[in-house]
Write an enzyme that holds these catalytic residues in place. Sequence first.
Site, PDB file in Angstrom:
ATOM      1  N   ASP A 344       0.673  -1.315  -0.337  1.00  0.00           N
ATOM      2  CA  ASP A 344      -0.298  -0.558   0.254  1.00  0.00           C
ATOM      3  C   ASP A 344       1.099   1.546  -0.037  1.00  0.00           C
ATOM      4  O   ASP A 344       1.568   1.611   0.800  1.00  0.00           O
ATOM      5  CB  ASP A 344      -1.001   0.087   1.601  1.00  0.00           C
ATOM      6  CG  ASP A 344      -1.631   1.051   1.016  1.00  0.00           C
ATOM      7  OD1 ASP A 344      -2.883   1.433   0.696  1.00  0.00           O
ATOM      8  OD2 ASP A 344      -1.500   2.242   2.187  1.00  0.00           O
ATOM      9  N   GLU A 380       1.727  -1.084  -4.772  1.00  0.00           N
ATOM     10  CA  GLU A 380       0.580   0.546  -5.765  1.00  0.00           C
ATOM     11  C   GLU A 380       1.886   1.917  -5.993  1.00  0.00           C
ATOM     12  O   GLU A 380       2.176   2.528  -4.544  1.00  0.00           O
ATOM     13  CB  GLU A 380       0.465   1.150  -4.449  1.00  0.00           C
ATOM     14  CG  GLU A 380      -0.723   1.673  -4.914  1.00  0.00           C
ATOM     15  CD  GLU A 380      -2.066   2.272  -3.909  1.00  0.00           C
ATOM     16  OE1 GLU A 380      -3.114   2.471  -3.663  1.00  0.00           O
ATOM     17  OE2 GLU A 380      -1.591   2.394  -2.594  1.00  0.00           O
TER      18      GLU A 380
END
Length: 697
Positions: A344, A380
């Site tokens: 993330d 990401e």
Amino acid sequence: MREVWPGDPYPLGATWDGTGTNFALFSEVARRVELCLFDADGTEVRRELPEVDGFVWHGYVPGVGPGQRYGYRVHGPFDPREGHRCNPAKLLLDPYGKAMEGEVRWHESLFSYRFADPDAPNEDDSAPHMPKNVVINPFFDWGDDRPPRVPYHESVIYEAHVKGLTRLHPGIPEEQRGTYAGLAHPVMVDHLLDLGVTAVELMPVHQSIPEHALVARGLSNYWGYNTIGFLAPHNAYSSSGQSGEQVLEFKAMVRALHAAGIEVILDVVYNHTAEGDHLGPTLSFRGIDNASYYRLRDDDKRYHLDYTGCGNSLNVRNPHALQLIMDSLRYWILEMHVDGFRFDLASALARELHDVDRLAAFFDLVQQDPVVSQVKLIAEPWDVGEGGYQVGNFPPLWTEWNGKYRDTVRDFWRGSYATMPEFASRLTGSSDLYEHSSRRPFASINFVTCHDGFTLQDLVSYDHKHNDANGEANRDGTDDNRSWNCGFEGVTRDPAVLALRARQRRNFLATLFLSQGVPMLSHGDEMGRTQRGNNNAYCQDNELAWVHWDDYGDVEFVSMLSRLRHDHPVFRRRRFFTGRGTGAAADIAWLTPAGETMTDHDWNAGYAKSLGAFLNGEAITEPDQRGRRVRDDSFLLLVNAGSEAVEFTLPGGDYGERWEFVLDTADPGAVGERPRVKARDVVPLPDRSLAVLRRLP
């Protein structure tokens, strides 16, 4: 529990050896550290850790074993201007804790200041309101478990929330719904296999807590991007409710999925923790060594640098913070048998000083690590800081969530102007983003929807977000949805609108599975899951965000697409198309609706929304895993994103004489009934639809 031996500084955390437990905690600023042992009724016994080596405080307690609840109190400086926030009144969770019991019960004692006066110290004991770490038994019978090791180019990823995926599934026993056991249930495994899924990418399963502000509004952090324990599986996803049992249940889930050939990828949040900014609670890292674990402002160390939008950023410049990340990754691979990670806001991990640095220490460590470097690593590739959008710029070892794929495909199918050239690039693996760094098409993790944003059903049903249920006056969530409601906002009974929405869903799904790269499907999109226009359901732990199993929608269509992709390597090449050669001799050829080769004028006609692509199955240059030449059928993709029907003339010459339909998003059920066609036949393609034809011998 009265006797504490010196013990060892490694490994960090609580390690049971069969007769006792070694406890080790890093803190560079501590003057002394107390180990706090708790009975089942909450009675606390404190014992000082007797030794410190290399800033690791440690001690061995004979007789302490699995099930023992514990925490720490760190005595050291409380000087926020210098970045130090030690406070022994606050019970602290072990950063290396492998299991946690209970939950945070929000109370002023969790904070190191008084709510009425942030400058006034708070010496209230936080232990009654804190969860506790639990010593675990690491033994588990893995049997003959082996990682599936599915090659990237053969992968189909299914992003899912452990609770939300199964919470409402009628075929799973009530006590297992919404848990690790529920995900491993045979009916769930069968569903994944029917979809052709080779890997589940689980939204955060590291132990997390909901933010104080959310709880005050009667909500919770459903998504779980608020980690407090990087080695502990989230206890709320355990069906047993027993202390420490979540570890065994997680392992059993992995074993069951592996037995079905399905990999387990974890969405991990190493960019920040649940302690928030300088006004956040003192739960773990802040009270242990705030300046080591967090990025602080150089000009005023009271405040955190925030590249995440969550109040703090983990200090990847510090070797001990980096060690925590790497130790966590290795633990999940070696002890929990997971097959990869999706990072993330990965750009935050690449910030050495301020700018994102592709050669940051974290990536150097991953590159040389013999364990971590061998699993799937998905970035990401953005954060919220300046220069954080880094799609296409991660190192060769990494794959990336391709945000440009998502945006381009959405724009193309909603009819945006001048999107055809970029759509063609995304369809063929985004060589403009990845080829320059010697990466392959599978560096692109392709997705149209994910947990963050509209579901697929909402993407074709709403022009605007409808996030009022979040309690933020609809200010949260992105306004850049690139969606189209097909003529009516929200729920409707208009059959024409419903038919168009269904066709658009199939267009997105077909594009996703027929694109070069790795397709990622968001959980429930195969069944038309809706969040009623909420594009930021992070705080909706309820039926708004959970998957409903009363309508199987496009499941059969997705299964067909997955089989088509699996059976034909031309849709999942390991190397980029070269485009060399002319016409049918090339590995790919782009065609106009007239059946002629596309020219620069055709590509640059901004109003154009229709094109054809000839995929030459006989021109695949890469060998298979055994070194044999790959041969496949050849296919013709006909795409019409316009608002009017288009007549396609099938190409003649060497392209082939006879064709059969294998896919038609306008009428998928009638494909088998459509007659075969031949070169120079005219094929009508309805508005906003896609068809695939296979060349016959």
